[in-house]
Write a protein that holds these residues in place. Structure first.
Motif, short mmCIF file in Angstrom:
data_model
loop_
_atom_site.label_atom_id
_atom_site.label_comp_id
_atom_site.label_asym_id
_atom_site.label_seq_id
_atom_site.Cartn_x
_atom_site.Cartn_y
_atom_site.Cartn_z
N THR A 1 0.20 22.99 107.61
CA THR A 1 0.37 22.85 109.06
C THR A 1 1.84 22.79 109.46
N LEU A 2 2.72 23.21 108.56
CA LEU A 2 4.15 23.23 108.93
C LEU A 2 4.38 24.29 110.01
N SER A 3 5.57 24.33 110.55
CA SER A 3 5.90 25.22 111.67
C SER A 3 5.80 26.70 111.28
N ASN A 4 5.78 27.53 112.31
CA ASN A 4 5.76 28.98 112.09
C ASN A 4 7.01 29.44 111.33
N THR A 5 8.10 28.74 111.52
CA THR A 5 9.34 29.07 110.80
C THR A 5 9.12 28.90 109.30
N CYS A 6 8.41 27.86 108.91
CA CYS A 6 8.12 27.64 107.49
C CYS A 6 7.10 28.65 106.97
N MET A 7 6.16 29.05 107.83
CA MET A 7 5.21 30.11 107.44
C MET A 7 5.97 31.41 107.19
N GLU A 8 6.94 31.69 108.06
CA GLU A 8 7.76 32.90 107.89
C GLU A 8 8.53 32.85 106.57
N LEU A 9 9.06 31.69 106.23
CA LEU A 9 9.79 31.54 104.97
C LEU A 9 8.86 31.80 103.78
N CYS B 1 13.71 25.35 107.04
CA CYS B 1 13.05 26.64 106.80
C CYS B 1 13.84 27.78 107.45
N ALA B 2 14.32 27.55 108.66
CA ALA B 2 15.11 28.58 109.35
C ALA B 2 16.38 28.89 108.57
N ALA B 3 17.05 27.86 108.07
CA ALA B 3 18.29 28.08 107.31
C ALA B 3 18.02 28.87 106.03
N GLN B 4 16.95 28.52 105.32
CA GLN B 4 16.62 29.25 104.09
C GLN B 4 16.21 30.69 104.39
N THR B 5 15.45 30.88 105.47
CA THR B 5 15.03 32.23 105.86
C THR B 5 16.26 33.08 106.18
N ASN B 6 17.17 32.54 106.96
CA ASN B 6 18.39 33.27 107.31
C ASN B 6 19.19 33.64 106.08
N GLU B 7 19.26 32.73 105.12
CA GLU B 7 20.01 32.99 103.89
C GLU B 7 19.33 34.11 103.09
N LEU B 8 18.01 34.08 102.99
CA LEU B 8 17.29 35.12 102.23
C LEU B 8 17.39 36.48 102.91
N ARG B 9 17.44 36.51 104.24
CA ARG B 9 17.51 37.77 104.97
C ARG B 9 18.87 38.45 104.82
N LYS B 10 19.87 37.74 104.33
CA LYS B 10 21.19 38.34 104.12
C LYS B 10 21.18 39.34 102.97
N THR B 11 20.22 39.18 102.06
CA THR B 11 20.11 40.10 100.93
C THR B 11 19.42 41.36 101.39
N PRO B 12 20.05 42.53 101.19
CA PRO B 12 19.43 43.77 101.64
C PRO B 12 18.12 44.03 100.89
N LYS B 13 17.16 44.62 101.61
CA LYS B 13 15.85 44.93 101.03
C LYS B 13 15.93 46.35 100.47
N LEU C 1 6.79 27.21 96.04
CA LEU C 1 6.27 26.98 97.39
C LEU C 1 5.65 25.59 97.52
N ARG C 2 4.95 25.14 96.49
CA ARG C 2 4.35 23.80 96.52
C ARG C 2 5.44 22.73 96.56
N ASP C 3 6.50 22.90 95.75
CA ASP C 3 7.61 21.95 95.76
C ASP C 3 8.30 21.94 97.11
N LEU C 4 8.48 23.12 97.68
CA LEU C 4 9.09 23.23 99.00
C LEU C 4 8.26 22.48 100.03
N ARG C 5 6.96 22.70 100.02
CA ARG C 5 6.07 22.01 100.96
C ARG C 5 6.14 20.50 100.77
N TRP C 6 6.12 20.05 99.52
CA TRP C 6 6.17 18.63 99.22
C TRP C 6 7.43 18.01 99.83
#
Length: 126
Positions: free
Chosen positions: A55-63, A109-121, A90-95
């Motif tokens: 039930t975490l935020s949509n930002t965490c779902m996105e991560l 979650c937003a900070a981690q998502t932004n960091e991961l998005r810096k890596t080109p796909k 993912l379980r450790d992150l949720r915990w």
């Protein structure tokens, strides 16, 4: 009159009994920690990654989805990628996020998502 004294004495005895360990100097037990995150069966999917976030935020779902996408991209490139390790991550992150306020968890979650998005796909993963 006698019944009033008995009622008062009984109420006092019950009140003292309810105090429990207060007079002994012992600390009350700590509050329970967050619930154990779910551990879906392997193989992992994006839906199972989101399930772990609960039930975490949509930002965490996105991560969680992004972490799964990175895992799937590694597989498409022929790289070894451990699904059990992804599930554990993912379980450790949720915990850890469950221990924070909703706003703090969402910000992390937003900070981690932004960091991961810096890596080109890689093109193969589009």
């Amino acid at each position: 009159m006698k019944s009033n004294i008995v009622v008062v004495a009984l109420a006092a005895a019950l009140g003292l009994a309810a105090c429990g360990d207060i007079g002994t100097g012992r600390e009350p037990p700590p509050p329970p920690g967050p619930p154990v995150p779910p551990s879906p069966d392997l193989p992992m999917t994006a839906a199972k990654a989101r399930l772990i976030m609960g039930t975490l935020s949509n930002t965490c779902m996105e991560l969680a989805t992004l972490k799964y996408d990175i895992h799937a991209c590694d597989l498409k490139q022929g790289r070894a990628s451990d699904e059990e390790a992804l599930r554990t991550e993912l379980r450790d992150l949720r915990w850890n996020l469950d221990k924070l306020t909703r706003d703090e968890a969402s910000a992390q979650c937003a900070a981690q998502t932004n960091e991961l998005r810096k890596t080109p796909k890689p093109a193969v993963c589009w």
